[in-house]
Design an enzyme around this catalytic site. Structure first.
Site, short mmCIF file in Angstrom:
data_model
loop_
_atom_site.label_atom_id
_atom_site.label_comp_id
_atom_site.label_asym_id
_atom_site.label_seq_id
_atom_site.Cartn_x
_atom_site.Cartn_y
_atom_site.Cartn_z
N SER A 84 -0.54 2.47 11.08
CA SER A 84 -1.41 1.52 11.81
C SER A 84 -0.67 0.18 11.83
CB SER A 84 -2.76 1.33 11.09
OG SER A 84 -2.57 0.57 9.91
N LYS B 241 2.41 -4.40 6.35
CA LYS B 241 2.75 -4.29 4.92
C LYS B 241 4.22 -3.88 4.75
CE LYS B 241 -1.28 -4.89 2.73
NZ LYS B 241 -1.51 -6.01 1.81
N TYR C 274 -1.81 -2.50 10.60
CA TYR C 274 -1.97 -3.00 9.23
C TYR C 274 -0.84 -2.47 8.33
CZ TYR C 274 -3.48 -2.47 4.38
OH TYR C 274 -3.51 -2.44 3.02
N HIS C 275 -0.64 -1.15 8.38
CA HIS C 275 0.41 -0.58 7.51
C HIS C 275 1.79 -1.10 7.89
CE1 HIS C 275 -2.84 2.43 6.78
NE2 HIS C 275 -2.42 2.24 5.54
N THR D 146 0.84 -1.21 0.00
CA THR D 146 0.00 0.00 0.00
C THR D 146 0.87 1.25 0.00
OG1 THR D 146 -1.37 1.36 1.48
CG2 THR D 146 -0.27 -0.49 2.49
N ARG E 7 -8.08 8.58 14.10
CA ARG E 7 -6.73 8.07 13.79
C ARG E 7 -5.67 9.05 14.30
NH1 ARG E 7 -7.25 5.27 7.90
NH2 ARG E 7 -9.32 4.42 8.24
N1 LIG Z 1 -8.93 -1.95 -1.66
C1 LIG Z 1 -8.01 -1.01 -1.57
O1 LIG Z 1 -8.32 0.19 -1.64
C2 LIG Z 1 -6.57 -1.38 -1.38
C3 LIG Z 1 -5.61 -0.36 -1.46
C4 LIG Z 1 -4.26 -0.70 -1.28
C5 LIG Z 1 -3.90 -2.00 -1.03
N2 LIG Z 1 -4.87 -2.96 -0.93
C6 LIG Z 1 -4.43 -4.34 -0.69
O2 LIG Z 1 -4.89 -5.15 -1.74
C7 LIG Z 1 -5.19 -6.46 -1.28
C8 LIG Z 1 -6.61 -6.81 -1.66
O3 LIG Z 1 -7.48 -5.84 -1.10
P1 LIG Z 1 -9.04 -5.96 -1.16
O4 LIG Z 1 -9.59 -4.60 -1.04
O5 LIG Z 1 -9.43 -6.82 -2.31
O6 LIG Z 1 -9.30 -6.73 0.22
P2 LIG Z 1 -10.33 -7.92 0.54
O7 LIG Z 1 -10.33 -8.05 2.03
O8 LIG Z 1 -11.64 -7.66 -0.11
O9 LIG Z 1 -9.62 -9.16 -0.14
C9 LIG Z 1 -8.63 -9.92 0.50
C10 LIG Z 1 -9.06 -11.37 0.44
O10 LIG Z 1 -8.06 -12.18 1.04
C11 LIG Z 1 -8.70 -13.18 1.82
N3 LIG Z 1 -7.74 -13.63 2.85
C12 LIG Z 1 -7.25 -12.92 3.91
N4 LIG Z 1 -6.40 -13.69 4.62
C13 LIG Z 1 -6.35 -14.89 4.00
C14 LIG Z 1 -5.65 -16.10 4.27
N5 LIG Z 1 -4.84 -16.23 5.33
N6 LIG Z 1 -5.83 -17.16 3.42
C15 LIG Z 1 -6.65 -17.06 2.35
N7 LIG Z 1 -7.35 -15.94 2.06
C16 LIG Z 1 -7.19 -14.87 2.87
C17 LIG Z 1 -9.94 -12.51 2.37
O11 LIG Z 1 -10.94 -13.43 2.75
C18 LIG Z 1 -10.36 -11.62 1.21
O12 LIG Z 1 -11.31 -12.22 0.38
C19 LIG Z 1 -4.97 -6.44 0.23
O13 LIG Z 1 -3.72 -6.98 0.52
C20 LIG Z 1 -5.00 -4.96 0.57
O14 LIG Z 1 -4.22 -4.68 1.71
C21 LIG Z 1 -6.19 -2.68 -1.12
#
Ligand SMILES: NC(=O)c1ccc[n+]([C@@H]2O[C@H](COP(=O)([O-])OP(=O)(O)OC[C@H]3O[C@@H](n4cnc5c(N)ncnc54)[C@H](O)[C@@H]3O)[C@@H](O)[C@H]2O)c1
Length: 385
Positions: free
Chosen positions: A180, A186, A182-183, A144, A326
């Site tokens: 955070s 990453k 989370y960050h 991210t 935050r």
């Molecule tokens: N959506 C955004 O705006 C955004 C922005 C920057 C980065 N990201 C990153 O992109 C990626 C996807 O984001 P998203 O918005 O689709 O999130 P999301 O939560 O909708 O999708 C992630 C998927 O991974 C699955 N998952 C989590 N842990 C797991 C595990 N141990 N085994 C198997 N499956 C697992 C979840 O069930 C989920 O379906 C993430 O890593 C997120 O941090 C998203």
């Protein structure tokens, strides 16, 4: 190309799987459905009802004529992931399968520990298994832009930068400062990827992506193909949350002064860019970092754009700044570099003002469903509590 998509049930994973399949790539998705459960845990749900993965795959076949294999499982289970990579023999593995909510990671110690374990174990498993099974597999890992924080210098895209400390020159990992747990998870992912790239000679794309907004990609042509859409304080990213607030007549809620500035991109542009990066992998054994965003806005600008779009569609939209739950800079310098995607010829297809109107139109038919989860929208998760 054969692509294994980890996190294929998610907001990005499902539309990327559809896109790759429609482009003729072979796709296998894996997910443990953790996001579905964790969103219900905080009393919320996806704006669009979600079919089960099995139904999704069937609908993809019926409507688009594409095959997607799907397996339910947890990638922190190394034997499960080993079997999947060994039997499927992918050319590339996309790693989305992480706990991806900053507020969820900041709820309490248990949620912080879950986030760190889930995210770091999944990444370490993938690194070691790719090394053991076939180090030529391209790992495309989603990080991210939030890894960088909001420094007073231009944010480089290269993984390493020159530094002079006490008058001596050296190369250091590009500075990162997460806001955070989370960050921070990453950031550790990125350190692991850069480190093991050198040790195990892996081929890696580490994407620093900004917040994504949107309800559609070109494959989402019927309700049963929709991807999840979160709008609550824990799981909803800001543009998505503001669109739902506009529909429900809740004042839009910039946190604090609203000068927080980020690089945003539409779902369609995210999926296009990811497909391009998969089809144009880095050189063998390279650790490639990509800053993936299309437009830079402050939260106040986003609120104004959503307000205007809502008003154009006949909604009565107001803006009400709320106390910032935050700990973050509310006014700051922000200038990230972006070279890799433009060099590959990438041009954004969408812009925020137009896309927000489409999003509100897509969401209005689900107003009754959104009302049911209204209480999950206002910020409750405080960084300092
Ligand atoms: N959506 C955004 O705006 C955004 C922005 C920057 C980065 N990201 C990153 O992109 C990626 C996807 O984001 P998203 O918005 O689709 O999130 P999301 O939560 O909708 O999708 C992630 C998927 O991974 C699955 N998952 C989590 N842990 C797991 C595990 N141990 N085994 C198997 N499956 C697992 C979840 O069930 C989920 O379906 C993430 O890593 C997120 O941090 C998203």
């Amino acid at each position: 190309m054969k692509v294994l998509v980890l996190g294929a049930d998610g907001y990005l994973g499902w539309p990327l799987s559809l896109r790759l399949a429609i482009k003729g790539h072979e796709v296998m998705g894996i997910d443990n459905l953790a996001t579905r459960r964790a969103v219900e845990e905080i009393g919320s749900n996806s704006a669009f009802p979600l079919p089960s993965p099995q139904e999704r795959v069937k609908e993809a076949k019926r409507i688009l004529g594409v095959n997607i294999d799907f397996s339910i499982g947890d990638i922190t289970n190394k034997e499960f992931l080993r079997e999947a990579i060994k039997s499927y023999k992918p050319d590339a593995v996309v790693h989305f399968a992480e706990q991806r909510s900053a507020p969820y990671s900041m709820k309490d110690l248990d949620h912080a520990v879950y986030t760190v374990r889930n995210n770091l174990e999944s990444t370490l498993n993938l690194i070691y298994l790719v090394k053991d099974i076939d180090p030529s597999i391209h790992i495309l890992k989603m990080g991210t832009m939030g890894e960088y924080g909001t420094p007073n210098f231009d944010i480089p895209e290269s993984p390493f930068v020159d530094a002079i400390v006490n008058g001596k020159n050296d190369k250091i990992f590009t500075p990162r400062w997460g806001g955070s747990v989370y960050h921070m998870s990453k950031i550790f992912d990125s350190y692991f990827l850069a480190y093991f790239n050198r040790i195990f000679n892996l081929t890696i794309t580490d994407i620093m992506q900004g917040p994504v907004y949107g309800t559609r990609t070109s494959e989402i042509v019927e309700e049963s193909l929709r991807t999840r859409f979160d709008f609550d304080e824990t799981w909803g990213t800001v543009v998505n949350r503001f669109c739902v607030e506009a529909i429900l007549g809740i004042p839009l809620t910039p946190y604090g002064k609203g000068g927080q500035t980020r690089g945003f991109l539409s779902l369609e542009d995210s999926i296009n860019a990811l497909t391009l990066l998969l089809e144009n992998p880095p050189k063998r054994e390279e650790y490639r970092v990509v800053n993936q965003f299309m437009e830079i806005y402050s939260i106040n600008e986003i609120a104004e754009i959503v307000k205007r779009a809502g008003e154009d569609l006949g909604l009565d939209v107001t803006i009400n700044h709320v106390e910032n739950p935050r700990v973050e800079a509310e006014e700051h310098y922000y200038n990230p570099e972006r070279k890799v995607l433009p060099a590959l010829g990438y041009k954004p297809k969408k812009n925020l003002a137009e896309e927000v109107k489409i999003m509100i139109e897509d969401l209005i038919p689900y107003k009754e469903r959104l009302e049911r989860y209204k209480t999950a929208i206002m910020p409750k998760t405080k960084w300092k509590s």
